[in-house]
Design an enzyme around this catalytic site. Structure first.
Site, PDB file in Angstrom:
ATOM      1  N   CYS A 127      28.087  34.566 -37.773  1.00  0.00           N
ATOM      2  CA  CYS A 127      29.176  34.622 -36.788  1.00  0.00           C
ATOM      3  C   CYS A 127      29.663  33.227 -36.434  1.00  0.00           C
ATOM      4  O   CYS A 127      30.866  32.998 -36.259  1.00  0.00           O
ATOM      5  CB  CYS A 127      28.711  35.327 -35.521  1.00  0.00           C
ATOM      6  SG  CYS A 127      28.565  37.123 -35.649  1.00  0.00           S
ATOM      7  N   CYS A 209      33.715  42.824 -38.131  1.00  0.00           N
ATOM      8  CA  CYS A 209      33.517  42.740 -39.575  1.00  0.00           C
ATOM      9  C   CYS A 209      32.888  44.039 -40.089  1.00  0.00           C
ATOM     10  O   CYS A 209      32.027  44.618 -39.423  1.00  0.00           O
ATOM     11  CB  CYS A 209      32.607  41.561 -39.906  1.00  0.00           C
ATOM     12  SG  CYS A 209      33.282  39.953 -39.436  1.00  0.00           S
ATOM     13  N   CYS A 235      29.842  38.067 -30.815  1.00  0.00           N
ATOM     14  CA  CYS A 235      29.851  37.156 -31.959  1.00  0.00           C
ATOM     15  C   CYS A 235      29.575  35.728 -31.526  1.00  0.00           C
ATOM     16  O   CYS A 235      29.123  34.908 -32.322  1.00  0.00           O
ATOM     17  CB  CYS A 235      31.186  37.233 -32.690  1.00  0.00           C
ATOM     18  SG  CYS A 235      32.592  36.651 -31.722  1.00  0.00           S
TER      19      CYS A 235
END
Length: 246
Positions: A127, A209, A235
């Protein structure tokens, strides 16, 4: 010294962020968006992965005739096809300027250097490289950024204010949707026919994602489908702890 801090924007409104938040707390998201644009543009950016809340923010920008405010989108390389599709729909509907920022390494380069599934082996560092570091660069020279975060999304966001000082980036952070619930957001989207990610109709309350995003179950926080089973729901771009070394 941290390179980001060396290049940070002037520390405007650092001392009176709390007073600004108190003054604007009961204003509508549109009013808060307009206030932010009038106060900080052209050193202002909206950061969005095209979730429902930031789509409402983009709608408000168009309503007040400020589609020229840049929309910063971090394309990690692990996007769902539906995310790319909603970006195109928003551009067509509102005429906004979306800046697609990419990480320094491609997905293939990252796999070669760190292994094919860094998102599983070390999701925090993945991340950092694919979201946090690119955003740091994208915000350099800005005085404020706008997000779509809301208090009701997750426990990690309960303390969000409509205006707050972002010490990590050295600038004001504006969260116009902070006080709204999911129900209010979706009612507004339906009323104004605002484009949204088709994955939301498949149980995805929050879309990130594809390797790290799942649908949520009834009763779970909106972000419970992110990094499920890892005790991780952020994230890192909205957290204030020190970043991993580069």
């Amino acid at each position: 010294m941290n390179e980001t801090r060396e290049r940070a924007a002037p520390r405007r409104d650092e001392e009176n962020a709390s007073q600004l938040a108190e003054r604007l707390q009961n204003e509508t998201p549109q009013s808060i968006v307009q206030w932010g644009v009038e106060r900080y543009h052209p050193k202002l950016a909206v950061v969005s992965n095209f979730g429902p809340s930031t789509n409402v923010v983009i709608h408000h920008l168009a309503e007040i005739g400020r589609a020229d405010v840049p929309i910063v989108h971090i394309n990690t390389g692990f996007e769902f096809e539906e995310t790319a599709e909603i970006a195109q729909k928003l551009e067509q509907r509102y005429g906004v300027q979306i800046r697609h920022i990419r990480p320094e390494l491609t997905v293939e380069q990252q796999a070669e250097k760190y292994g094919p599934k860094l998102y599983s082996a070390d999701p925090d560092y993945c991340c950092y490289m694919r979201k946090v570091a690119p955003l740091e660069k994208a915000l350099r020279g800005m005085e404020a950024w706008v997000t779509g975060i809301r208090k009701s999304q997750a426990a990690t966001r309960r303390g969000a204010k409509v205006v707050e000082w972002d010490a990590r980036h050295g600038m004001i952070k504006i969260n116009p949707m902070a006080e709204w619930t999911s129900e209010q957001v979706w009612e507004f989207i339906r009323k104004h026919n605002i484009p949204y990610n088709a994955l939301h109709d498949q149980g995805y309350a929050s879309v990130g994602c594809w390797p790290c995003t799942l649908p949520v179950l009834n009763g779970e926080d909106e972000r419970a489908g992110r990094w499920k089973g890892r005790g991780k729901t952020e994230c890192g771009i909205h957290l204030t702890q020190p970043l991993p070394p580069t």
